[in-house]
Scaffold this active site. Structure first.
Site, short mmCIF file in Angstrom:
data_model
loop_
_atom_site.label_atom_id
_atom_site.label_comp_id
_atom_site.label_asym_id
_atom_site.label_seq_id
_atom_site.Cartn_x
_atom_site.Cartn_y
_atom_site.Cartn_z
N SER A 185 51.85 73.87 68.81
CA SER A 185 50.62 73.40 69.89
C SER A 185 49.81 72.21 69.52
O SER A 185 49.50 71.52 70.70
CB SER A 185 49.51 74.38 69.14
OG SER A 185 50.03 75.89 69.31
N ARG A 204 44.40 68.95 73.35
CA ARG A 204 45.74 68.79 73.03
C ARG A 204 46.30 68.08 74.46
O ARG A 204 47.02 67.41 74.66
CB ARG A 204 46.41 70.07 72.85
CG ARG A 204 46.60 71.06 73.98
CD ARG A 204 47.59 71.92 73.51
NE ARG A 204 46.88 73.32 72.71
CZ ARG A 204 47.52 74.44 72.67
NH1 ARG A 204 48.98 74.69 73.00
NH2 ARG A 204 47.09 75.60 72.06
N PHE A 260 39.60 76.64 63.34
CA PHE A 260 40.01 77.04 61.86
C PHE A 260 39.97 75.73 60.92
O PHE A 260 39.62 76.13 59.65
CB PHE A 260 41.46 77.51 61.87
CG PHE A 260 41.89 78.62 62.91
CD1 PHE A 260 41.06 79.84 62.92
CD2 PHE A 260 42.95 78.48 63.74
CE1 PHE A 260 41.25 80.71 63.82
CE2 PHE A 260 43.33 79.35 64.56
CZ PHE A 260 42.34 80.51 64.71
N GLU A 271 44.99 78.16 56.07
CA GLU A 271 44.23 77.06 56.11
C GLU A 271 43.62 76.61 54.87
O GLU A 271 43.40 75.56 54.48
CB GLU A 271 43.21 77.28 57.27
CG GLU A 271 44.04 77.34 58.55
CD GLU A 271 44.63 78.92 58.91
OE1 GLU A 271 44.38 79.77 58.05
OE2 GLU A 271 45.09 79.20 59.97
#
Lengths: 322, 283
Positions: A43, A173, A89, A64
């Site tokens: 991603s 992104r 996150f 994470e």
């Protein structure tokens, strides 16, 4: 003052690809640069880094908190880890680890938060970080960046890789609107002035910079001259320039792809209320959760458009004139 | 003096200096400090490859005190090894001190990592171990955690990651003192740490947590392990060696008066003379 009108056109490639190019270049120049992923490399576009530097790439899985503290440990041995996850996150699941393992411990960790704000699009509210800057801005010593386009990403990453400290970089992104030509230089902590105008100052970051430029053109057509600042460093804030522009124009509008609580608008409001109190409005997400939808829909839905900036500009100008 | 006698003497000195330091402060995490004193004596009594005069020596063995609230007992060991002057111990938890309640790598020579939010230390230690391996070094990385701390989810993230990455130079020392702030670990949320870490693919042994010969033996055995990280479960008694704490149900954190400290130090000397140190009549 006259300007060529701003013509929005998309950057030539996705920001994640420009980012990965920059990261590979940084790693070629500095053997300390390593990559840590949390099962989101597809991603976030770090796959080419893994292919180029397999021995310096670690996908630590969907853990994470552990990834963040391990990065701190790696930096203790001299490496410069870039840790990747979605902004939701990286900010929310790693907060305590960013605080203690990284910042309090005085280490050197680079934190990437992908899918910033409305760019999370169809991943929806659970994945739509409107609070990441707010969560991280009160942690001592962190530098917070929101690169505006690919030119800026390419310029900032080498700086971030080479400067010791804990940095958070929030990015979409996909391809964004191109603002800067190749070769443009940027000083972290120094906002870029994109327009000069004496009636109102528009201070924007991220995808809202292009909206602010469109707004400045719309205002110009009405005879209102707007100053536009690209405030890509949310912390440390460019206090000198923001105070100066606020004093010059007498009113300010902030614009951010973030909750108006905790991010750029809050930071500017805190600064100006102490140093240069002028009428101010914050364009941004009005303290509501995100939701599913294409980015264009979400920008309309949450009032993140040039017309929203224009309306706010008119209100602060009117308040200034009272 | 045989090495084991020297380690015993060091563990007594660590306990005594810790008790005195906490008494100066008037309070402190006495229980968990006492329970790891013998392990620290093994580590700082010759097993760790360290240079106290050069705390950041790159070839050193690292130590991360995951249970960061037990900083004072580590400070006692570091002071006794010469990392900083002994009189610093009088400043533990005092305003402006370089020896704060919880470990702080920026304040204290010899503290490798800042800790205090439980569960982060093991991940940090795993990161250090990975970094050292990438550099081709063979330093060992020790991490000390409490058994209560194992309730933190991040511990199990780190346990999985360290095994996946085959971090065999990582040695986890679990202070199984069976108590946490609010009571017994088994009442709050227990389970056998050895079984859990074995299930995560680690090399695991149990050892009496004040038998310094046995601890040293197991650390050396763990050092020889290839392929997977090692966990040594130290079966300890919370507060052991500080007489005022040993029979207190709530000995995680106590107010400590001068009288309590004087009596506790005298009791340590009695036990040394009687050959019953450190346990006395506790077990």
């Amino acid at each position: 003052m006259t300007h060529d009108p701003f013509t929005p056109r998309p950057d030539e490639k996705d920001m994640r690809d420009a980012y990965c190019d920059a990261l590979i270049a940084a790693a070629e120049a500095d053997s300390r640069v390593i990559v840590i992923d949390c099962d989101l490399s597809n991603s976030l576009g770090t796959g080419r880094f893994h292919a180029r530097f397999p021995e310096r790439s670690f996908n630590l899985g969907i853990m994470e908190a552990n990834a963040c503290s391990m990065a701190a440990g790696l930096s203790l041995t001299g490496f410069v880890p870039f840790v990747h996850s979605f902004a939701v996150f990286t900010s929310r699941r790693m907060t305590d680890q960013i605080f203690l393992s990284c910042a309090y411990a005085g280490l050197n960790v680079k934190l990437i938060g992908g899918d910033a704000g409305v760019s999370a699009a169809v991943n929806g509210g659970t994945h739509m970080a409107f609070e990441d800057f707010g969560v991280l801005r009160s942690i001592v010593g962190l530098r917070l960046f929101e690169p505006t386009d690919n030119t800026m990403v390419r310029a900032l990453i080498p700086h971030i890789a080479s400067r010791y400290g804990v940095d958070y970089i929030r990015m979409p992104r996909r391809s964004v609107i191109k603002i800067y030509e190749p070769g443009e230089t940027f000083m972290p902590g120094e906002a870029k002035q994109l327009r000069e105008g004496e009636d109102v100052t528009l201070i924007a970051s991220g995808v809202m910079v292009s909206e602010a430029l469109i707004a400045a053109d719309l205002l110009e057509n009405e005879g209102v001259h707007a100053s536009v600042l690209d405030c890509f460093t949310i912390q440390p804030l460019d206090t000198a320039q923001i105070v100066e522009r606020a004093q010059q124009t007498g009113c300010v509008v902030t614009a951010e792809n973030h909750n108006i609580i905790g991010g750029l608008g809050s930071a500017v409001a805190e600064l100006l209320s102490e140093r240069a109190p002028v009428p101010l409005e914050r364009v941004g997400v009005k303290n509501v959760f995100g939701e599913v939808g294409p980015q264009a829909y979400l920008m309309d839905r949450f009032g993140l458009r040039a017309k929203d900036i224009c309306a706010a500009a008119h209100r602060v100008i009117e308040r200034k004139q009272r | 003096m045989a090495q084991s006698d020297a380690i015993t003497r060091l563990s007594a000195d660590i306990r005594i200096q810790t008790i005195r330091a906490l008494e100066q402060a008037g309070f402190g995490h006495i229980g968990g400090c006492m329970s790891v004193a013998d392990t620290l004596a093994v580590l700082y009594g010759g097993e760790l490859n360290i240079r106290p005069e050069q705390p950041d020596w790159p070839e050193r063995d690292y130590l991360v005190m995951g249970k960061g609230h037990c900083g004072p007992v580590l400070y006692a060991a570091l002071a006794l090894k010469g990392y900083f002057p002994m009189d610093w111990l009088n400043t533990v938890n005092q305003p402006g001190t370089r020896l704060p309640s919880h470990c702080d790598r920026l304040k204290t020579p010899g503290i490798d990592m800042s800790t205090g939010s439980l569960g982060q230390g093991l991940s940090c230690a795993a990161g250090i171990a990975l970094g050292l391996r990438m550099q081709g070094r063979s330093n060992r990385v020790f991490c000390i955690v409490g058994d209560g701390e194992l309730q933190e989810g991040q511990i199990w993230e780190a346990a999985a990651a360290a095994e996946h990455l085959h971090l065999n130079r990582l040695i986890l020392l679990i202070d199984e003192n069976k108590r946490q702030l609010d009571g017994y670990v088994c009442d709050v949320c227990g389970g056998d740490p050895a079984e859990k870490f074995r299930a995560f693919g680690w090399n695991v042994v149990r050892v009496c947590g004040w038998d310094t010969d046995a601890i040293l033996h197991e650390i050396r055995a763990a050092t020889e392990q290839a392929g997977a990280p090692s966990a040594i479960v130290l079966e300890t008694v919370k507060g052991m060696g500080a007489s005022f704490a040993e029979h207190e149900r709530n000995n995680h954190y106590m107010v400590i008066t001068k009288e309590m400290a004087v009596e506790a130090v005298a009791e340590i000397h009695r036990r040394l003379s009687a050959g019953t140190y450190p346990a006395g009549e506790v077990v």
